[in-house]
Write a protein that holds these residues in place. Structure first.
Motif, PDB file in Angstrom:
ATOM      1  N   VAL A 251      -0.185 -18.232 -45.482  1.00 51.60           N
ATOM      2  CA  VAL A 251      -0.721 -17.741 -43.931  1.00 51.60           C
ATOM      3  C   VAL A 251      -1.715 -19.245 -43.270  1.00 51.60           C
ATOM      4  O   VAL A 251      -1.362 -20.018 -41.877  1.00 51.60           O
ATOM      5  CB  VAL A 251      -2.397 -16.892 -44.491  1.00 51.60           C
ATOM      6  CG1 VAL A 251      -3.190 -16.888 -42.339  1.00 51.60           C
ATOM      7  CG2 VAL A 251      -1.540 -15.770 -44.722  1.00 51.60           C
ATOM      8  N   VAL A 252      -2.060 -20.059 -43.872  1.00 47.55           N
ATOM      9  CA  VAL A 252      -2.632 -21.380 -43.646  1.00 47.55           C
ATOM     10  C   VAL A 252      -1.583 -22.642 -43.987  1.00 47.55           C
ATOM     11  O   VAL A 252      -1.828 -22.559 -45.544  1.00 47.55           O
ATOM     12  CB  VAL A 252      -4.162 -21.741 -44.000  1.00 47.55           C
ATOM     13  CG1 VAL A 252      -4.740 -23.287 -43.756  1.00 47.55           C
ATOM     14  CG2 VAL A 252      -4.786 -20.555 -42.925  1.00 47.55           C
ATOM     15  N   ARG A 253      -1.682 -23.194 -43.393  1.00 46.15           N
ATOM     16  CA  ARG A 253       0.130 -24.380 -43.822  1.00 46.15           C
ATOM     17  C   ARG A 253      -0.888 -25.441 -44.366  1.00 46.15           C
ATOM     18  O   ARG A 253      -1.282 -26.586 -45.320  1.00 46.15           O
ATOM     19  CB  ARG A 253       0.744 -24.950 -42.733  1.00 46.15           C
ATOM     20  CG  ARG A 253       1.502 -26.261 -43.160  1.00 46.15           C
ATOM     21  CD  ARG A 253       2.810 -24.984 -43.737  1.00 46.15           C
ATOM     22  NE  ARG A 253       3.584 -24.313 -43.549  1.00 46.15           N
ATOM     23  CZ  ARG A 253       4.295 -23.742 -43.693  1.00 46.15           C
ATOM     24  NH1 ARG A 253       4.298 -23.546 -45.231  1.00 46.15           N
ATOM     25  NH2 ARG A 253       4.674 -22.552 -42.926  1.00 46.15           N
ATOM     26  N   LYS A 344     -14.117 -31.185 -35.243  1.00 41.45           N
ATOM     27  CA  LYS A 344     -13.394 -29.630 -35.219  1.00 41.45           C
ATOM     28  C   LYS A 344     -12.620 -29.600 -36.071  1.00 41.45           C
ATOM     29  O   LYS A 344     -12.181 -30.325 -36.750  1.00 41.45           O
ATOM     30  CB  LYS A 344     -12.693 -30.327 -33.871  1.00 41.45           C
ATOM     31  CG  LYS A 344     -11.996 -29.639 -33.030  1.00 41.45           C
ATOM     32  CD  LYS A 344     -11.100 -29.274 -31.819  1.00 41.45           C
ATOM     33  CE  LYS A 344     -10.077 -30.439 -32.508  1.00 41.45           C
ATOM     34  NZ  LYS A 344      -8.820 -30.209 -31.363  1.00 41.45           N
ATOM     35  N   LEU A 345     -13.254 -28.442 -36.761  1.00 40.48           N
ATOM     36  CA  LEU A 345     -12.263 -27.963 -37.776  1.00 40.48           C
ATOM     37  C   LEU A 345     -11.531 -27.135 -37.323  1.00 40.48           C
ATOM     38  O   LEU A 345     -11.572 -26.094 -36.863  1.00 40.48           O
ATOM     39  CB  LEU A 345     -13.703 -27.128 -38.778  1.00 40.48           C
ATOM     40  CG  LEU A 345     -12.751 -26.781 -40.064  1.00 40.48           C
ATOM     41  CD1 LEU A 345     -12.390 -27.965 -41.032  1.00 40.48           C
ATOM     42  CD2 LEU A 345     -13.776 -25.649 -40.877  1.00 40.48           C
ATOM     43  N   SER A 346     -10.163 -27.628 -38.211  1.00 42.66           N
ATOM     44  CA  SER A 346      -9.182 -26.846 -37.871  1.00 42.66           C
ATOM     45  C   SER A 346      -8.343 -26.914 -39.112  1.00 42.66           C
ATOM     46  O   SER A 346      -8.185 -26.059 -39.230  1.00 42.66           O
ATOM     47  CB  SER A 346      -8.047 -27.528 -36.762  1.00 42.66           C
ATOM     48  OG  SER A 346      -8.922 -27.234 -35.809  1.00 42.66           O
ATOM     49  N   ILE A 347      -7.631 -24.929 -38.734  1.00 42.09           N
ATOM     50  CA  ILE A 347      -6.186 -24.706 -40.078  1.00 42.09           C
ATOM     51  C   ILE A 347      -5.502 -23.956 -39.001  1.00 42.09           C
ATOM     52  O   ILE A 347      -5.436 -23.173 -37.868  1.00 42.09           O
ATOM     53  CB  ILE A 347      -6.992 -22.615 -40.537  1.00 42.09           C
ATOM     54  CG1 ILE A 347      -7.908 -22.244 -39.676  1.00 42.09           C
ATOM     55  CG2 ILE A 347      -7.861 -23.393 -41.442  1.00 42.09           C
ATOM     56  CD1 ILE A 347      -7.925 -20.388 -39.972  1.00 42.09           C
ATOM     57  N   VAL A 358      -7.887 -13.604 -40.354  1.00 48.22           N
ATOM     58  CA  VAL A 358      -7.003 -15.042 -40.660  1.00 48.22           C
ATOM     59  C   VAL A 358      -8.858 -15.549 -40.000  1.00 48.22           C
ATOM     60  O   VAL A 358      -9.593 -16.026 -41.406  1.00 48.22           O
ATOM     61  CB  VAL A 358      -6.693 -15.501 -40.416  1.00 48.22           C
ATOM     62  CG1 VAL A 358      -5.997 -17.169 -40.872  1.00 48.22           C
ATOM     63  CG2 VAL A 358      -5.251 -15.263 -40.393  1.00 48.22           C
ATOM     64  N   ALA A 359      -9.108 -15.006 -39.172  1.00 48.38           N
ATOM     65  CA  ALA A 359     -10.460 -15.357 -38.558  1.00 48.38           C
ATOM     66  C   ALA A 359     -11.500 -15.233 -39.070  1.00 48.38           C
ATOM     67  O   ALA A 359     -12.805 -16.002 -38.806  1.00 48.38           O
ATOM     68  CB  ALA A 359     -10.439 -15.666 -36.880  1.00 48.38           C
ATOM     69  N   ALA A 360     -11.414 -13.943 -39.628  1.00 48.64           N
ATOM     70  CA  ALA A 360     -12.767 -13.552 -40.181  1.00 48.64           C
ATOM     71  C   ALA A 360     -13.211 -14.384 -41.078  1.00 48.64           C
ATOM     72  O   ALA A 360     -14.418 -14.577 -42.009  1.00 48.64           O
ATOM     73  CB  ALA A 360     -12.389 -11.892 -40.433  1.00 48.64           C
ATOM     74  N   ARG A 361     -11.555 -14.522 -41.436  1.00 51.05           N
ATOM     75  CA  ARG A 361     -12.015 -15.081 -43.697  1.00 51.05           C
ATOM     76  C   ARG A 361     -12.745 -16.611 -43.372  1.00 51.05           C
ATOM     77  O   ARG A 361     -12.905 -16.977 -43.676  1.00 51.05           O
ATOM     78  CB  ARG A 361     -10.554 -15.030 -44.545  1.00 51.05           C
ATOM     79  CG  ARG A 361     -10.639 -15.363 -45.540  1.00 51.05           C
ATOM     80  CD  ARG A 361     -10.023 -14.726 -46.733  1.00 51.05           C
ATOM     81  NE  ARG A 361      -9.095 -15.065 -47.227  1.00 51.05           N
ATOM     82  CZ  ARG A 361      -7.625 -15.813 -47.549  1.00 51.05           C
ATOM     83  NH1 ARG A 361      -6.881 -15.344 -46.818  1.00 51.05           N
ATOM     84  NH2 ARG A 361      -7.613 -16.709 -48.719  1.00 51.05           N
ATOM     85  N   MET A 362     -12.110 -17.189 -42.029  1.00 47.66           N
ATOM     86  CA  MET A 362     -12.299 -18.360 -41.780  1.00 47.66           C
ATOM     87  C   MET A 362     -14.323 -18.515 -41.866  1.00 47.66           C
ATOM     88  O   MET A 362     -14.580 -19.326 -42.326  1.00 47.66           O
ATOM     89  CB  MET A 362     -11.784 -19.336 -40.852  1.00 47.66           C
ATOM     90  CG  MET A 362     -12.250 -20.801 -40.205  1.00 47.66           C
ATOM     91  SD  MET A 362     -10.981 -21.015 -38.347  1.00 47.66           S
ATOM     92  CE  MET A 362     -11.856 -22.722 -39.079  1.00 47.66           C
ATOM     93  N   ALA A 402     -10.794 -22.035 -49.682  1.00 44.10           N
ATOM     94  CA  ALA A 402     -10.746 -20.055 -50.039  1.00 44.10           C
ATOM     95  C   ALA A 402      -9.460 -19.910 -49.181  1.00 44.10           C
ATOM     96  O   ALA A 402      -8.441 -18.793 -49.606  1.00 44.10           O
ATOM     97  CB  ALA A 402     -11.591 -19.949 -48.267  1.00 44.10           C
ATOM     98  N   PHE A 403      -7.742 -20.248 -48.934  1.00 45.61           N
ATOM     99  CA  PHE A 403      -7.093 -20.489 -47.591  1.00 45.61           C
ATOM    100  C   PHE A 403      -5.809 -20.726 -48.532  1.00 45.61           C
ATOM    101  O   PHE A 403      -4.514 -20.109 -48.938  1.00 45.61           O
ATOM    102  CB  PHE A 403      -6.676 -20.831 -46.172  1.00 45.61           C
ATOM    103  CG  PHE A 403      -7.835 -19.834 -45.682  1.00 45.61           C
ATOM    104  CD1 PHE A 403      -6.658 -19.025 -45.238  1.00 45.61           C
ATOM    105  CD2 PHE A 403      -8.699 -20.446 -44.684  1.00 45.61           C
ATOM    106  CE1 PHE A 403      -7.447 -17.599 -44.329  1.00 45.61           C
ATOM    107  CE2 PHE A 403      -9.841 -19.366 -44.135  1.00 45.61           C
ATOM    108  CZ  PHE A 403      -8.990 -18.157 -44.033  1.00 45.61           C
ATOM    109  N   ILE A 404      -6.083 -22.558 -49.250  1.00 45.35           N
ATOM    110  CA  ILE A 404      -5.405 -23.211 -49.775  1.00 45.35           C
ATOM    111  C   ILE A 404      -5.308 -23.342 -51.463  1.00 45.35           C
ATOM    112  O   ILE A 404      -4.374 -22.833 -51.947  1.00 45.35           O
ATOM    113  CB  ILE A 404      -4.734 -24.381 -49.148  1.00 45.35           C
ATOM    114  CG1 ILE A 404      -4.436 -24.095 -47.934  1.00 45.35           C
ATOM    115  CG2 ILE A 404      -3.347 -25.104 -50.196  1.00 45.35           C
ATOM    116  CD1 ILE A 404      -3.558 -25.174 -46.366  1.00 45.35           C
ATOM    117  N   GLY A 405      -6.666 -23.311 -51.998  1.00 43.63           N
ATOM    118  CA  GLY A 405      -6.547 -23.201 -53.137  1.00 43.63           C
ATOM    119  C   GLY A 405      -6.872 -24.175 -53.963  1.00 43.63           C
ATOM    120  O   GLY A 405      -7.141 -25.461 -53.243  1.00 43.63           O
TER     121      GLY A 405
END
Ligand code: ASP
Ligand code: MG
Length: 405
Positions: A251-253, A344-347, A358-362, A402-405
């Motif tokens: 989902v998130v690289r 500016k934080l980006s995924i 994905v947005a909700a989780r971020m 949260a997304f990658i570990g």
């Protein structure tokens, strides 16, 4: 026998020991029976040093003369690299961009490559030489020396790989490849074995700049698969290529933070057609790049007014707020405020296309950390939020976890 283009950046050729190291690596690849074209940057600091010299004389030197000056940086490196290869017993010939057949338009300091006729490169390769080409430079049809914009040696390498139909294009730098986040901020960040062109472009736009953006766009357009890897070890790097179906499983690289932006808010703008157009036209006329834009509507004394916030690159902040202040009589807004302490934080990930929530989780992750979100923007494969600079490093870690570990 394969044809390989290897590009070495400024730090990889930063001193004569590093140049000897490059020669050793090139000699080794050649000993495996392959034809090698080497593209080099100026030694690190050289281009900046030349710019500084010119600016000591005048703040706005002629762009034609800047190209003439800056092209010398790469010419030093090609000759020194050839000398190092000769010392290692390897036949090698250095070529300027023009000699390698790189023809550009006439826009000095940011020329675009129009075509490449690499006949001389082929002739020298076929005669058994390693060919070393100066990055970042070309020549117009009329014979004027041009340069391709800062970081342009990447573009030289990718474009040459396309023109030569190279079997492999390797971009050697001082990092091991593209990471899931900046390892200096996130110790658990991992090197990515592969990434799509679009993800690489979005990450670069989000502040994680490994390569010149234009070179990645060019690679995407001409389908040049390349590898980003370190010149200082033998570790495999990151392969950059067209998206494959399996890439969507992730989902998130990558996660990145851009600390080089600032926010401007124009308060109390009467809510009427044309006001926003006026603001952003004035900014574009001043060549100021705007990234995120948010507009809120409210009522003040019975009149509908809007607050318009947007972000610009930090170095443009002063210029941008002056431009806006200048519009005050015409637009009748209340005030302009600026905020430099934002991040500016980006995924980024192509998997966002096929995964929901994905947005909700971020946002939940940030809420859990007590991090306030100031602005939000999204693309198909990216979500960016503006947060307080002081929360930046903590937020990157939490979102990565949260997304990658
Ligand atoms: N020497 C040029 C620069 O510093 C080009 C490059 O390094 O790719 O921007
Ligand atoms: Mg460079």
């Amino acid at each position: 026998m394969a044809l390989i283009v290897q590009k070495y950046g400024g730090t990889s050729v930063g001193n004569t020991d590093r140049i000897k190291n490059v020669a050793r690596r090139v000699a080794k690849s050649r000993a495996e029976g392959d034809q090698i074209v080497v593209v080099v940057s100026a030694m690190s600091g050289v281009t900046d040093g030349l710019i500084k010299l010119a600016k000591e004389i005048t703040p706005l030197p002629s762009e034609r003369e800047m190209d003439m000056l800056l092209a010398t940086g790469e010419q030093q490196t090609i000759a020194l690299t050839a000398v190092a290869l000769h010392a290692a017993g390897v036949p090698a010939v250095s070529l300027t961009g023009a000699q390698a057949g790189i023809v550009t338009d006439g826009v000095h300091t940011k020329a675009k490559i129009q075509n490449i006729t690499p006949d001389e490169v082929h002739r020298l390769l076929d005669a058994g030489n390693v060919v070393i080409v100066a990055g970042f430079q070309g020549q117009t049809e009329e014979g004027q020396i041009t340069t391709l914009g800062r970081g342009g040696s990447d573009l030289t390498a990718i474009a040459l790989a396309a023109a030569l139909k190279a079997d492999l294009c390797q971009i050697y730098t001082d990092v091991d490849g593209v990471y899931t986040a900046d390892p200096r901020l996130v110790p658990s960040a991992r090197k990515l074995p592969e990434i799509s062109y679009d993800e690489m472009l979005e990450l670069a736009g989000a502040g994680a700049k490994v390569m010149q953006l234009r070179s990645v766009e060019f690679a995407k357009k001409f389908d040049v698969i390349f590898e980003v890897r370190s010149s200082l070890n033998e570790n495999p790097g990151t392969i950059v290529k067209e998206e494959t179906k399996s890439m969507e499983d992730v989902v998130v690289r990558g996660v990145s933070i851009d600390k080089n932006q600032a926010k401007i808010t124009v308060e109390g703008v009467p809510d009427q057609p044309g006001r926003a157009a006026r603001i952003f036209k004035a900014l574009s006329e001043a060549a100021i790049n705007v990234d995120m834009i948010v507009q809120n509507v409210s009522h003040a004394g019975g009149v509908r007014v809007t607050d318009i916030s947007f972000t610009v690159d930090k170095p443009d902040l002063l210029k941008a707020s002056k431009v806006i202040e200048g519009l005050k009589p015409e637009l009748a807004f209340t005030s302009v405020t600026t905020d430099e302490s934002i991040g500016k934080l980006s995924i980024v990930g192509v998997g966002m296309r096929s995964h929901s929530g994905v947005a909700a989780r971020m946002f939940e992750t940030l809420a859990h950390e007590g991090v306030n979100i100031g602005m939000i923007s999204t693309s198909e494969i990216k979500i960016s939020v503006v947060i307080d600079l002081k929360d930046g490093d903590r937020a990157v870690k939490a979102v990565h976890e949260a997304f990658i570990g």
